[in-house]
Design an enzyme around this catalytic site. Structure first.
Site, PDB file in Angstrom:
ATOM      1  N   GLU A 151       0.812  -1.214   0.000  1.00  0.00           N
ATOM      2  CA  GLU A 151       0.000   0.000   0.000  1.00  0.00           C
ATOM      3  C   GLU A 151       0.846   1.266   0.000  1.00  0.00           C
ATOM      4  O   GLU A 151       0.483   2.264   0.639  1.00  0.00           O
ATOM      5  CB  GLU A 151      -1.005   0.003   1.163  1.00  0.00           C
ATOM      6  CG  GLU A 151      -2.128  -1.001   0.987  1.00  0.00           C
ATOM      7  CD  GLU A 151      -3.323  -0.739   1.895  1.00  0.00           C
ATOM      8  OE1 GLU A 151      -3.400   0.348   2.499  1.00  0.00           O
ATOM      9  OE2 GLU A 151      -4.183  -1.629   1.992  1.00  0.00           O
TER      10      GLU A 151
ATOM     11  N   HIS B 251      -1.961  -1.350  10.550  1.00  0.00           N
ATOM     12  CA  HIS B 251      -1.541  -2.750  10.587  1.00  0.00           C
ATOM     13  C   HIS B 251      -0.373  -2.909  11.543  1.00  0.00           C
ATOM     14  O   HIS B 251       0.448  -1.994  11.708  1.00  0.00           O
ATOM     15  CB  HIS B 251      -1.079  -3.232   9.199  1.00  0.00           C
ATOM     16  CG  HIS B 251      -2.196  -3.502   8.241  1.00  0.00           C
ATOM     17  ND1 HIS B 251      -2.476  -4.759   7.749  1.00  0.00           N
ATOM     18  CD2 HIS B 251      -3.105  -2.682   7.677  1.00  0.00           C
ATOM     19  CE1 HIS B 251      -3.500  -4.694   6.913  1.00  0.00           C
ATOM     20  NE2 HIS B 251      -3.898  -3.429   6.853  1.00  0.00           N
TER      21      HIS B 251
END
Length: 725
Positions: free
Chosen positions: A427, A709
């Site tokens: 990402e 995350h």
């Protein structure tokens, strides 16, 4: 294979790309800022609620109409630039390979040879490699706000700094010769916080200081515990409070300033014991910790200053400076001598931006204290502390644990592993963030593959791609081959990004027979939309197929050349697979053939993780809570079951009502959260008689506050099974 070092094959195409993007960028930036002003984060909402007339609120009210006006004004130029830019993407290279010459310290260790070609001889005992995967959510700012994150460019710099600071901190290993004393055999890095002091890459040091492998810090501290006298003693020759005033700086036992080396047990060279011992005064040596047993029998250790020059097979249990044979090894990579920005440790001075609290606290546990003292034990040229007194180490419960019959350690760590070798990121979609992050990573990793993927229309990716794959792969070892493939079956909003898989082949050594020892790395990010299990399974099928093709093509020698076959040391998959091993909705992916070819260190079987396995997806609504705002605080929360229930995303339950946040719900939660970030390894392609052994698996919290995350890391040892000649 030739790696792509430029986005285009010709300078003319590169110029046209830059020109066209300069016309598109103003419109793109204004649209991004306009959308960002309409999607506040939870921190911004909190600030506005506390002060409705705040400066931030006024800026939004004024800037939004201005952005809209300028957007329409720049739109014609953007359309013109887009007409030129879009066709160019068809001939753009699928990735960009960049190389920064390693520093002197890395070259001496053989981690990268000149030009990134050779890296030293592969020894029979093999090597240990450390892998890490992290989803950093570096989307354009307007899109990142849907995950409750903002200021993408600042976060990109911060991500790079925290990774390299965590990876370049000193690695401390503790060896204990005595099998009966294992009280500190599993001491964590933070357990040594008060035992030593040493300048590390995370120390708060002056800006002009750029070395960690030099002499010990000149700042000294007295020993908190003396290895000879009991607590409370006053006249101790080793720990005299006035030693610094009148004692010899070389000898910790005699303090009269005279030449007493004949009687000093630290300086004696000819006799087995001193005629006058500065510790005992009774004349009887059998009760003296300096002379007992070993000294009279000439059985003394060659490294122990209390035992003279003779060699002793085993350390004396009575020696206060040689207790239990404890040996502590400290090693750290050399930092980049050319810092482009003024930094202090792991945070920028004076920076108070939201989320930056992790930078300040990320270095707290990594500071190690070294008791230099007068005549104290020093750090040798190879950064090794030999035979440190057991009492100089503060014994705290280590964070590393071993569950049941587990063969390796596992931990929740506030830092990225020391001496990290390979890093896979997902990402990293924002183009400006790629440049900022790559600059930071190159201060630790010489080899980086970035800007991976396609834009526009290209081949099997029939839909227009507004974003690339978001993948980055960084390595301390030379990358000798790479390949990118785009998944053709993306759906919904995921189809707007060129999600795919990046394969790389790295050179990690050379055998005695001049055969290259190589490793294969696979970095991927699968389809994210829930309920599309069939899409993810198709992508896993393609991943296995493309991986087999890449290994086959990359192992074939160039035409007309005869070379020895490569020796494969490891084959590792890293990435965000967007499914977990415990959700009932992910049963199809859990039973995929991927898990028959590759091993998951956290998995017991389909639908069942090991008890210590931890979810890696954080609840976005709690990212700015004080309880999880720093790496250490997030680490503590993750070590607590109630904390995990509060801040991790759990598999959906049929009895659960749809909600945007998990906080406050009273239904029971099973497991330890959704673990969607993986590190898998395979031994199918390993050389015969070679062995792989996982040494450690970590869940890393160092990116607290700047991503949604947890990172995962694995250290694995690869050995040939042969004996050292």
């Amino acid at each position: 294979m030739v790696l792509h070092v430029t986005p285009y094959s010709g300078a003319c195409l590169h110029f046209l790309d830059g020109l066209s993007w300069s016309l598109v960028f103003p419109c793109y930036w204004l649209l991004d800022r306009l959308l960002a002003s309409c999607v506040p984060t939870s921190l911004e909402k909190r600030q506005r609620s506390q002060d409705p007339c705040s400066f931030l609120t006024l800026c939004v009210l004024i800037s939004a109409p201005l952005y809209l006006l300028l957007f329409f004004a720049s739109l014609p130029f953007a359309l013109l630039g887009f007409i030129v830019w879009a066709p160019l993407q068809a001939v753009r290279q699928p990735y960009l390979y960049t190389y920064r010459r390693p520093d002197k310290h890395q070259a001496e260790e053989g981690q990268a040879g000149p030009g990134g070609v050779g890296i030293g001889e592969w020894r029979p005992q093999g090597r240990s490699f450390c892998f890490c995967s992290a989803n950093v959510c570096l989307l354009p700012d307007s899109l990142a706000r849907f995950n409750n994150l903002s200021d993408t460019h600042r976060r990109a710099r911060e991500v790079g700094k925290r990774i390299r600071n965590g990876a370049s901190r000193p690695q401390i290993k503790i060896y204990i010769d005595s099998p009966t004393n294992t009280s500190i055999s599993a001491v964590s890095f933070s357990s040594l916080a008060t035992g030593f002091r040493r300048t590390s890459s995370l120390d708060q040091r002056p800006d002009h200081t750029h070395t960690t492998n030099g002499p010990a810090d000149t700042e000294t501290e007295p020993l908190t515990e003396c290895p000879i006298h009991p607590p409370g003693a006053i006249d101790c020759p080793v720990h005299s409070s006035s030693a610094g005033d009148h004692g010899s700086s070389d000898c910790p036992l005699h303090s009269d300033g005279a030449d007493t080396t004949k009687d000093c047990p630290l300086h004696t060279a000819d006799s087995n014991g001193a005629s006058e011992c500065p510790v005992h005064t009774t004349g009887e040596a059998h009760d003296c910790p300096l002379h007992s047993n070993g000294a009279q029998n000439a059985q003394s250790h060659h490294d122990c200053p209390m035992h003279g020059e003779a060699v002793q097979p085993k350390p004396s249990p009575d020696c206060p400076l040689h207790t239990s044979g404890v040996k502590i090894s400290i090693s750290a990579p050399e930092p980049d001598p050319q810092e482009e920005e003024t930094e202090t440790g792991n945070h920028r001075t004076g920076e108070q931006a939201m989320g930056d609290t992790g930078s300040m606290t990320a270095s707290r546990e990594s500071l190690t204290r070294y008791h230099a003292g007068d005549g104290g034990i020093g750090i040798s040229s190879n950064n090794t502390l030999s035979h440190v007194p057991r009492t100089s180490v503060l014994k705290r419960p280590g964070r590393k644990r071993r569950h049941g019959d587990e063969t390796f350690d596992h931990e929740i760590s506030a830092f990225f592993p020391a001496n990290l070798d390979f890093l896979a990121l997902q990402e990293v979609f924002d183009h400006g963030s790629v440049t900022r992050l790559r600059r930071q990573l190159h201060r630790y990793f010489p080899y980086v593959l970035s800007d991976v993927g396609r834009y526009g229309w290209k081949g099997c990716c029939s839909r227009f791609k507004f974003l690339n794959s978001g993948l980055i792969l960084a390595s301390r070892y030379p990358i000798i081959d790479a390949r990118y493939e785009c998944y053709p079956n993306g759906r919904g909003e995921d189809a707007l990004a060129a999600k795919g898989v990046l394969f790389a082949k790295v050179h990690v050594g050379t055998s005695h027979q001049e055969q290259r020892v190589v490793g294969y790395l696979t970095c991927t990010h699968l389809h994210a939309i829930e309920g599309d299990a069939s899409v993810r399974c198709e992508q896993l099928d393609l991943l296995l197929q493309w991986g087999a093709e890449f290994r086959q093509t990359s192992s074939q020698p160039p035409e007309g050349e005869k070379v020895l076959e490569d020796l494969v040391a490891f084959d590792v998959i890293l990435g965000d697979l967007n499914f977990d091993n415990c959700s009932s909705e992910d049963k199809l992916e859990q039973q995929h053939a991927l898990f028959t070819q590759y091993k998951d260190p956290c998995r017991l079987g389909p639908g069942e993780d090991k008890p210590w396995a931890l979810g890696t997806l954080l609840d976005p609504s709690g990212l700015y809570d004080d309880e999880v705002s720093s790496p250490e605080s997030l680490q503590k929360v993750m070590e607590n079951e109630e904390g995990r229930k509060e801040y991790l995303v759990f598999p959906p339950s049929k009895s659960q009502c749809p909600a945007n946040s998990q906080k406050g719900r009273k239904i029971p939660l099973k497991g330890n959260g959704r673990r969607i970030d993986y590190i898998l390894y395979s031994d199918e392609h390993l050389q015969q008689d070679w062995k792989q052994e996982v040494e450690e698996f970590s869940f890393v919290t160092q990116l607290a506050g700047i991503t949604d995350h947890l990172s995962v890391a694995m250290r694995m040892a690869v050995s040939t099974g042969e004996e050292e000649p």
